[in-house]
Enzyme design. Structure first.
Site, mmCIF file in Angstrom:
data_model
loop_
_atom_site.group_PDB
_atom_site.id
_atom_site.type_symbol
_atom_site.label_atom_id
_atom_site.label_comp_id
_atom_site.label_asym_id
_atom_site.label_seq_id
_atom_site.Cartn_x
_atom_site.Cartn_y
_atom_site.Cartn_z
ATOM 1 N N SER A 88 2.275 -87.021 -24.323
ATOM 2 C CA SER A 88 1.589 -88.007 -23.480
ATOM 3 C C SER A 88 2.472 -88.934 -22.658
ATOM 4 C CB SER A 88 0.653 -88.860 -24.326
ATOM 5 O OG SER A 88 -0.541 -88.162 -24.514
ATOM 6 N N LYS A 113 0.589 -99.174 -21.557
ATOM 7 C CA LYS A 113 -0.575 -98.336 -21.849
ATOM 8 C C LYS A 113 -1.538 -99.177 -22.677
ATOM 9 C CE LYS A 113 -1.381 -93.749 -23.945
ATOM 10 N NZ LYS A 113 -0.670 -92.586 -24.535
ATOM 11 N N SER A 144 -1.750 -88.387 -22.078
ATOM 12 C CA SER A 144 -2.737 -89.441 -21.984
ATOM 13 C C SER A 144 -2.230 -90.711 -21.302
ATOM 14 C CB SER A 144 -3.257 -89.797 -23.376
ATOM 15 O OG SER A 144 -2.203 -90.269 -24.196
#
Ligand code: GLN
Length: 457
Positions: free
Chosen positions: A177, A78, A153
């Site tokens: 997330s 990420k 996310s």
């Protein structure tokens, strides 16, 4: 070479047996990204040169007999994990040109094991969101249905794993997330107990809630990555050492509060089927109650923005930012609307006069939520429910309705508030992916993963 559905385990076998080299494997993934990511848009940055260099080194390691489970296997991060000398944007205009000066501890650990870093994946700006649409750059699409969001996310990481653009990926989970995007994309996402994995070198959102963890094809892989990244770190004072005992206990709690209104019928049905399958496997299913569940979302949306407002104060245009001409100009021009909203909300609830009414009250509610879990865990080993109350929604569907968006976190946020480990595993339904959410006791990842694996197998 065929990379579809490769897992860490199968890739490891292939490398070990000499069926392919890490350079061949890495080249195949880079090619896949080139072909597929134009459509999915999971990656913010592809670190091609780094990946090929690491793959060569991994092949050397393998030749020297220094192979670990992760050596030579391509993964993605990420884009809020720092990788030295690579861009780290947090999907924000603010950090569009920011180059990381050091490696996050998790990155460093994987590097030592000979992992191959393919690139950095898209997220909602500063990890604030549930759909990946709040990235300042572009929205990522769900590989299982291109009309839909991949969740957020860590949507880019989940999409990259689901689309076979990496073998596994790293995400962060502050309120869901890792688990919610894993659920939306039909893959596995593990949020470890708070304090098991170092947060050093990961851009902070809400420090008392943030945890790093893996997104993988199956539970076994999640366990492999978890074992590789956990451990005490002198750069993160919240990390702790612990030993977990083996357990064969198989009691699953089902909280009645998780099956209230607002839960999609298809999701509910699928979870009920999973409960039944667990019962057939010999699990004892126990009714439990988490009476403060209804306060979790409100509590989270006070605490997380409060901490975010403090964490994001460092982004002032002097130390970070697009130009050094003005602090306010930078914050006005380069933060997105969701980020600004949270900074304002957080500043408000921490300000004198409102602190007691909001922040302190939320902290008290947090304790009640934690106590609920403690009570429930006197009777059961894990708690089972849905990861998300809804199916993966259409791109744009919840953009204009922040409450609807926040509601998709209803089952995941309480886990972060209580600091517990939890995993989302795909249910075996037809159609759009649905995630089964298993919540474990603190520092009992092994027990949690074992029960998750019983189903996953
Ligand atoms: N969706 C939640 C939020 O918007 C959780 C985000 C996260 O876990 N990083 O805050």
């Amino acid at each position: 070479m065929k990379i579809e559905n490769l897992t860490i385990k199968s890739a490891h076998e292939g490398l070990k047996n000499g069926d392919f080299t890490s350079v061949e494997l890495t080249t195949a993934y880079l090619k896949k990204i080139e072909e597929k990511d134009e459509e999915i848009r999971a990656f913010v940055t592809v670190t091609k040169d780094l990946a090929l260099k690491q793959a060569k080194e991994a092949d050397e390691m393998i030749k020297r007999g220094e192979m670990t489970m992760l050596t030579g296997i391509p993964c993605a991060f990420k884009d809020n994990y720092l990788i030295k000398d690579e861009k780290c944007t947090a999907s924000s205009k603010f950090l569009e040109n920011y180059i990381a000066p050091y490696n996050a501890t998790v990155v460093e650990k994987l590097k030592k094991q000979g992992a191959v870093f393919l690139g950095k994946t898209n997220l909602d700006e500063f990890a604030m969101g549930s759909s990946c649409e709040k990235s300042a750059f572009f929205a990522t699409k769900n590989p299982r249905d291109l009309q839909r969001v991949p969740g957020g996310s860590s949507g880019g990481s989940a999409a990259a794993v689901a689309a076979d653009m990496c073998v596994y990926a790293l995400g962060t989970d502050t309120g869901g997330s890792i688990r919610q995007p894993a659920s939306f994309c039909g893959v596995v996402g593990l949020k470890p107990t708070y304090g098991t994995v170092s947060r050093n070198g990961i851009i902070a959102f809400a420090s008392s809630l943030d945890q790093a963890g893996p997104i993988t094809k199956n539970v076994t892989d999640a366990q492999i990555v978890f074992e590789a990244i956990k451990g005490v770190d002198e750069y993160d004072s919240t990390t702790v050492e612990y030993v977990e005992e083996e357990s064969n206990s198989f009691k699953i709690g089902v909280p009645k509060e998780y099956f209230a209104e607002g839960l999609d019928e298809k999701v509910k049905e699928s979870i009920m089927v999973a409960i039944d399958q667990y019962r057939k496997m010999g699990a004892e299913i126990v009714d439990v109650s988490l009476p403060h569940t209804e306060y979790a979302l409100a509590c989270y949306y006070i605490i997380a923005p409060a901490e975010a407002s403090a964490n994001l104060a460092r982004f002032d245009g002097l130390r970070y930012g697009q130009n050094i001409d003005g602090i306010i100009e930078n914050r006005t021009n380069y933060f997105g609307s969701e980020v600004k909203k949270r900074i304002m909300l957080g500043t408000y609830t921490l300000s004198s006069g409102y602190y007691d009414a909001f922040y302190k009250k939320a902290l008290k509610a947090r304790t009640l939520i934690k106590n609920d879990f403690e009570e429930a865990f006197k009777k059961v080993d894990v708690i089972l429910g849905p990861t998300s109350p809804c199916l993966p929604f259409k791109l744009g569907e919840k953009q204009e309705d922040p409450m609807a968006m926040y509601l998709s976190d209803i089952y995941t946020v309480s886990v972060n508030l209580a600091g517990l480990p939890a995993i989302s595993i795909p249910s075996k339904n037809e159609g759009l992916p649905i995630g089964i959410h298993l919540i474990g006791q603190p520092f009992k990842e092994k027990a949690l993963l074992k029960i998750a694996n019983n189903y996953d197998r």
